[in-house]
Design a protein around this motif. Structure first.
Motif, PDB file in Angstrom:
ATOM      1  N   VAL A   1      67.284 132.733  23.384  1.00 39.79           N
ATOM      2  CA  VAL A   1      66.912 132.190  22.075  1.00 39.79           C
ATOM      3  C   VAL A   1      66.138 133.230  21.280  1.00 39.79           C
ATOM      4  O   VAL A   1      66.379 133.426  20.079  1.00 39.79           O
ATOM      5  CB  VAL A   1      66.080 130.911  22.252  1.00 39.79           C
ATOM      6  N   GLU A   2      65.216 133.909  21.950  1.00 38.47           N
ATOM      7  CA  GLU A   2      64.432 134.939  21.269  1.00 38.47           C
ATOM      8  C   GLU A   2      65.351 136.043  20.745  1.00 38.47           C
ATOM      9  O   GLU A   2      65.224 136.455  19.583  1.00 38.47           O
ATOM     10  CB  GLU A   2      63.405 135.528  22.247  1.00 38.47           C
ATOM     11  N   TRP A   3      66.268 136.493  21.581  1.00 40.60           N
ATOM     12  CA  TRP A   3      67.186 137.544  21.147  1.00 40.60           C
ATOM     13  C   TRP A   3      68.012 137.074  19.962  1.00 40.60           C
ATOM     14  O   TRP A   3      68.210 137.820  18.996  1.00 40.60           O
ATOM     15  CB  TRP A   3      68.120 137.921  22.297  1.00 40.60           C
TER      16      TRP A   3
ATOM     17  N   ASN B   1      65.457 132.863  27.340  1.00 37.19           N
ATOM     18  CA  ASN B   1      64.979 133.951  26.487  1.00 37.19           C
ATOM     19  C   ASN B   1      66.085 134.465  25.573  1.00 37.19           C
ATOM     20  O   ASN B   1      65.833 135.274  24.682  1.00 37.19           O
ATOM     21  CB  ASN B   1      64.383 135.078  27.324  1.00 37.19           C
TER      22      ASN B   1
ATOM     23  N   LEU C   1      67.379 134.816  17.696  1.00 36.33           N
ATOM     24  CA  LEU C   1      66.601 134.719  16.459  1.00 36.33           C
ATOM     25  C   LEU C   1      66.392 136.103  15.847  1.00 36.33           C
ATOM     26  O   LEU C   1      66.561 136.294  14.640  1.00 36.33           O
ATOM     27  CB  LEU C   1      65.250 134.047  16.743  1.00 36.33           C
TER      28      LEU C   1
END
Lengths: 159, 159
Positions: free
Chosen positions: B7-9, B5, B11
């Motif tokens: 990756v979400e942060w 997760n 982006l």
DNA sequence: GTATCTCGGATATCTGACATCCACGTTATA
DNA sequence: TATAACGTGGATGTCAGATATCCGAGATAC
């Protein structure tokens, strides 16, 4: 991010089962591929519950494909082993922090989530286009046509 | 299989940094998004080592994009956070068991590995086609054009 | 009817992700 | 020059999920 290696075992087992008319036990599948029998049994259960394999108890029992290899996609196997969840889970960052959006503006997925979902769909589409029959043919071609006949001989023999 | 997760942060942080001309500290990025500061710092370091962000130490320091948002793809961010390894690792089943192939017949990847690699390439291609600029525009459109101006105001203020 | 072989679910272990903290080098400001 | 703020890298604890194994339930062949 890492894909469970049980997927690899399951794909190879499906290719193998496509070469047999009779059920093959989990123990023999494990011995043929040189992998731990007890652990493979767990994955075969998942394939059975997903409707890809049919299990027959009792002596001379084992697992068999429920449909022709050409009608089983790699995506079917991946879904059965790895679960149907997408690779990306949105944590809904936009609902947190001082600039959090109100819930009424979060009805549809956020842009980041949509982009990841699109990539996930592309991955799944590629897997859906490959069948067990395709893999069988490719493996046979790699070995100049000796691999599958070898498997059939081994399955027919005592093992 | 699951995507980190972080990756979400990452982006969302890249989208935010695209709205600022000055460096933004890790602590402020964490506060803006409502996520743990210490852990976010780890991921920002990864983005810095990957050449996506440029870090400036000292007071009024922080992180900034090294190139325009239109030249940073989602794949760049995923690779930086999650690593360059493909999702599927071949265990070389064909080299094990009673029908093990000799090494000279295993020079190229096996059919299963090739199929998974193709799907992986499709996933990466989809991510490569999405840039931080695209995500910024989509997020702004979702909020009827208020999201990014809100971010710019917050960054300009004391926070 | 029994013995044997099979699947099926429950259980233990272990790796890697998640999350945090602190000492250190660097830099702008007072 | 002294100080405060910031990133860097390593060490540490925690936890979910993957890995690996076992034994009981059920069905079949003899």
């Amino acid at each position: 991010m890492k894909l469970s290696n049980g997927v690899e075992w399951a794909l190879h087992c499906c290719v193998t089962l496509g070469q047999s008319q009779n059920p093959v036990s989990a123990a023999r599948l494990a011995k043929l591929h040189g992998i731990p029998p007890a652990y493979l049994a767990k994955h075969l259960q998942a394939l059975s519950q997903a409707g890809i394999l049919h299990s027959t108890p009792g002596p001379v029992g084992g697992y068999a494909l429920t449909r022709p290899p050409a009608r089983i996609s790699a995506l079917d196997v991946v879904r059965a082993i790895d679960g149907p969840e997408p690779t990306f889970r949105c944590t809904e960052i936009r609902k947190r922090g001082p600039l959090a959006l109100p819930p009424e503006e979060c009805m549809n997925a956020c842009a980041v989530s949509r982009a990841m979902a699109t990539a996930d769909a592309a991955w799944r589409a590629a897997l859906e286009g490959v069948t067990i029959a395709d893999l069988t043919q490719d493996i046979d071609a790699d070995s100049s046509g000796t691999a599958m006949s070898g498997v059939r001989e081994w399955l027919a023999g005592a093992g």
